[in-house]
Motif scaffolding. Sequence first.
Motif, PDB file in Angstrom:
ATOM      1  N   PRO A 221       0.827  -1.214   0.000  1.00  0.00           N
ATOM      2  CA  PRO A 221       0.000   0.000   0.000  1.00  0.00           C
ATOM      3  C   PRO A 221       0.860   1.263   0.000  1.00  0.00           C
ATOM      4  CG  PRO A 221       0.033  -0.964   2.193  1.00  0.00           C
ATOM      5  CD  PRO A 221       0.755  -1.926   1.303  1.00  0.00           C
ATOM      6  N   ARG A 222       0.385   2.283  -0.678  1.00  0.00           N
ATOM      7  CA  ARG A 222       1.069   3.571  -0.751  1.00  0.00           C
ATOM      8  C   ARG A 222       0.086   4.689  -0.412  1.00  0.00           C
ATOM      9  NH1 ARG A 222       6.388   2.263  -0.643  1.00  0.00           N
ATOM     10  NH2 ARG A 222       6.759   0.494  -2.060  1.00  0.00           N
ATOM     11  N   ALA A 223       0.615   5.751   0.193  1.00  0.00           N
ATOM     12  CA  ALA A 223      -0.239   6.883   0.563  1.00  0.00           C
ATOM     13  C   ALA A 223       0.497   8.193   0.319  1.00  0.00           C
ATOM     14  CB  ALA A 223      -0.650   6.786   2.020  1.00  0.00           C
ATOM     15  N   GLN A 239      -4.867   9.684 -12.751  1.00  0.00           N
ATOM     16  CA  GLN A 239      -4.622   8.371 -13.344  1.00  0.00           C
ATOM     17  C   GLN A 239      -3.299   7.799 -12.853  1.00  0.00           C
ATOM     18  OE1 GLN A 239      -4.646   9.256 -17.548  1.00  0.00           O
ATOM     19  NE2 GLN A 239      -6.866   9.051 -17.705  1.00  0.00           N
ATOM     20  N   VAL A 240      -3.249   6.460 -12.796  1.00  0.00           N
ATOM     21  CA  VAL A 240      -2.005   5.754 -12.463  1.00  0.00           C
ATOM     22  C   VAL A 240      -1.262   5.460 -13.752  1.00  0.00           C
ATOM     23  CG1 VAL A 240      -0.995   3.693 -11.436  1.00  0.00           C
ATOM     24  CG2 VAL A 240      -3.019   4.724 -10.401  1.00  0.00           C
ATOM     25  N   GLU A 241       0.028   5.824 -13.793  1.00  0.00           N
ATOM     26  CA  GLU A 241       0.841   5.582 -14.982  1.00  0.00           C
ATOM     27  C   GLU A 241       2.242   5.146 -14.568  1.00  0.00           C
ATOM     28  OE1 GLU A 241       0.917   8.870 -17.665  1.00  0.00           O
ATOM     29  OE2 GLU A 241      -1.258   9.193 -17.593  1.00  0.00           O
ATOM     30  N   ASP A 242       2.569   3.886 -14.780  1.00  0.00           N
ATOM     31  CA  ASP A 242       3.921   3.367 -14.537  1.00  0.00           C
ATOM     32  C   ASP A 242       4.443   3.732 -13.146  1.00  0.00           C
ATOM     33  OD1 ASP A 242       4.050   2.294 -17.132  1.00  0.00           O
ATOM     34  OD2 ASP A 242       4.692   4.227 -17.947  1.00  0.00           O
ATOM     35  N   GLY A 243       3.664   3.445 -12.134  1.00  0.00           N
ATOM     36  CA  GLY A 243       4.095   3.717 -10.763  1.00  0.00           C
ATOM     37  C   GLY A 243       3.988   5.163 -10.357  1.00  0.00           C
ATOM     38  N   CYS A 244       3.289   5.956 -11.149  1.00  0.00           N
ATOM     39  CA  CYS A 244       3.113   7.379 -10.851  1.00  0.00           C
ATOM     40  C   CYS A 244       1.633   7.736 -10.887  1.00  0.00           C
ATOM     41  CB  CYS A 244       3.853   8.253 -11.874  1.00  0.00           C
ATOM     42  SG  CYS A 244       5.643   7.983 -11.927  1.00  0.00           S
ATOM     43  N   VAL A 245       1.302   8.884 -10.307  1.00  0.00           N
ATOM     44  CA  VAL A 245      -0.046   9.417 -10.407  1.00  0.00           C
ATOM     45  C   VAL A 245       0.006  10.711 -11.198  1.00  0.00           C
ATOM     46  CG1 VAL A 245       0.186  10.577  -8.148  1.00  0.00           C
ATOM     47  CG2 VAL A 245      -2.089  10.253  -9.153  1.00  0.00           C
ATOM     48  N   LEU A 256       4.610   7.429  -6.981  1.00  0.00           N
ATOM     49  CA  LEU A 256       3.738   6.989  -5.897  1.00  0.00           C
ATOM     50  C   LEU A 256       4.511   6.488  -4.678  1.00  0.00           C
ATOM     51  CD1 LEU A 256       0.947   5.206  -7.953  1.00  0.00           C
ATOM     52  CD2 LEU A 256       0.612   7.129  -6.379  1.00  0.00           C
ATOM     53  N   ARG A 257       5.755   6.124  -4.845  1.00  0.00           N
ATOM     54  CA  ARG A 257       6.538   5.644  -3.709  1.00  0.00           C
ATOM     55  C   ARG A 257       7.199   6.789  -2.944  1.00  0.00           C
ATOM     56  NH1 ARG A 257       9.621  -0.026  -5.072  1.00  0.00           N
ATOM     57  NH2 ARG A 257       7.852  -1.131  -5.981  1.00  0.00           N
ATOM     58  N   SER A 258       7.800   7.721  -3.685  1.00  0.00           N
ATOM     59  CA  SER A 258       8.590   8.780  -3.041  1.00  0.00           C
ATOM     60  C   SER A 258       7.921  10.148  -3.048  1.00  0.00           C
ATOM     61  CB  SER A 258       9.947   8.898  -3.736  1.00  0.00           C
ATOM     62  OG  SER A 258       9.781   9.311  -5.088  1.00  0.00           O
ATOM     63  N   GLY A 259       6.891  10.321  -3.877  1.00  0.00           N
ATOM     64  CA  GLY A 259       6.258  11.624  -4.016  1.00  0.00           C
ATOM     65  C   GLY A 259       7.017  12.579  -4.910  1.00  0.00           C
ATOM     66  N   THR A 260       8.154  12.130  -5.458  1.00  0.00           N
ATOM     67  CA  THR A 260       8.999  12.974  -6.300  1.00  0.00           C
ATOM     68  C   THR A 260       8.252  13.439  -7.548  1.00  0.00           C
ATOM     69  OG1 THR A 260      10.955  11.742  -5.588  1.00  0.00           O
ATOM     70  CG2 THR A 260      11.168  13.058  -7.592  1.00  0.00           C
ATOM     71  N   VAL A 261       8.525  14.684  -7.957  1.00  0.00           N
ATOM     72  CA  VAL A 261       7.938  15.202  -9.192  1.00  0.00           C
ATOM     73  C   VAL A 261       8.685  14.597 -10.375  1.00  0.00           C
ATOM     74  CG1 VAL A 261       7.320  17.238 -10.525  1.00  0.00           C
ATOM     75  CG2 VAL A 261       7.402  17.369  -8.030  1.00  0.00           C
ATOM     76  N   LEU A 273       2.907   9.636   3.140  1.00  0.00           N
ATOM     77  CA  LEU A 273       2.463   9.183   4.452  1.00  0.00           C
ATOM     78  C   LEU A 273       2.880   7.733   4.667  1.00  0.00           C
ATOM     79  CD1 LEU A 273       0.335  11.477   3.467  1.00  0.00           C
ATOM     80  CD2 LEU A 273      -1.029  10.651   5.399  1.00  0.00           C
ATOM     81  N   GLU A 274       3.158   7.382   5.889  1.00  0.00           N
ATOM     82  CA  GLU A 274       3.437   5.991   6.227  1.00  0.00           C
ATOM     83  C   GLU A 274       2.123   5.211   6.234  1.00  0.00           C
ATOM     84  OE1 GLU A 274       5.493   5.801   9.912  1.00  0.00           O
ATOM     85  OE2 GLU A 274       7.062   7.208   9.305  1.00  0.00           O
TER      86      GLU A 274
END
Length: 290
Positions: A221-223, A239-245, A256-261, A273-274
């Motif tokens: 899960p990711r938040a 939309q979800v695209e290759d591990g990104c939103v 989606l994992r790190s929040g990085t742009v 968020l944890e």
Amino acid sequence: MKLLNRFSGVFDTLAKKIEQAEVLDAAADPAAEGAGRLVSGPTVRSLLGGTPLGHPLHPLLVTVPIGAWATAAALDALGNKPGARSAVGVGVLVAPLAAAAGVHDWATTQGGERRVGWVHGLLNTVTLGLYAASWVARRRGNDRLGVLLTLPGLALLGTAGWLGGHLSYARGVGVDVTAFEPEIPEWVDVAASTDVQHGQLTGVSAEDTPVLLTRDADGTPRALADRCTHRGAPLHEGQVEDGCVRCPWHDSLFDLRSGTVVMGPASRPQPVLEVSEREGRLLVRRPAGS
């Protein structure tokens, strides 16, 4: 002090009148839409938005012409004609770059913000024209005319700068909209495990803070904070695209994992968020400093 407060009140009143002047929409809206098309490429949007810097580019670039033209006024007062001409030229050279970044940011505004930005841009355009004419006059040896042209230019520059500050500090344009979201120091139950699936985006609330939930392909899960840092769009509608939103409003892409742009126009990363999964429930928290 009363005089200073009165001065501030005059400008505040002016800004409010501009914000409410719907007559400006007839010109501002088509111009913003056209500007948006001009800067629609992903690389251009990321560069002009300041994504590599981690904050908007426009506020950084505007310091150059403002500083250069203020320096020119001081050099004129000291009688340093060559120095003043060079300072005017530096401002004229860099101002279009600052304007390009500003137009990029302005194209995503609406309503009162767009109207103020439109007037801000018009004033700066006239200012640039006056300083360009001043440089030409000085280059031709007519320093007196060059100085006279900068006098209204400096006044317009200050007025336009105040409106730009109003957009940033009073209306929050360019500010990370998640900056004032509260910490969530304790675990908060936000959803059933079965409600969050891979490839889907789920919006929930943790102590009144909007949160985006999803899962990796392996089920982890990711938040993320659900409000896009750029303009506050609800990311769970994206939309979800290759591990990104991908943001539903302006197409910013966040990991989606790190929040990085990954791609602008956003410049600030999404807060992460944890997440903990316990007995069929998903819990989140956002400790201090995260």
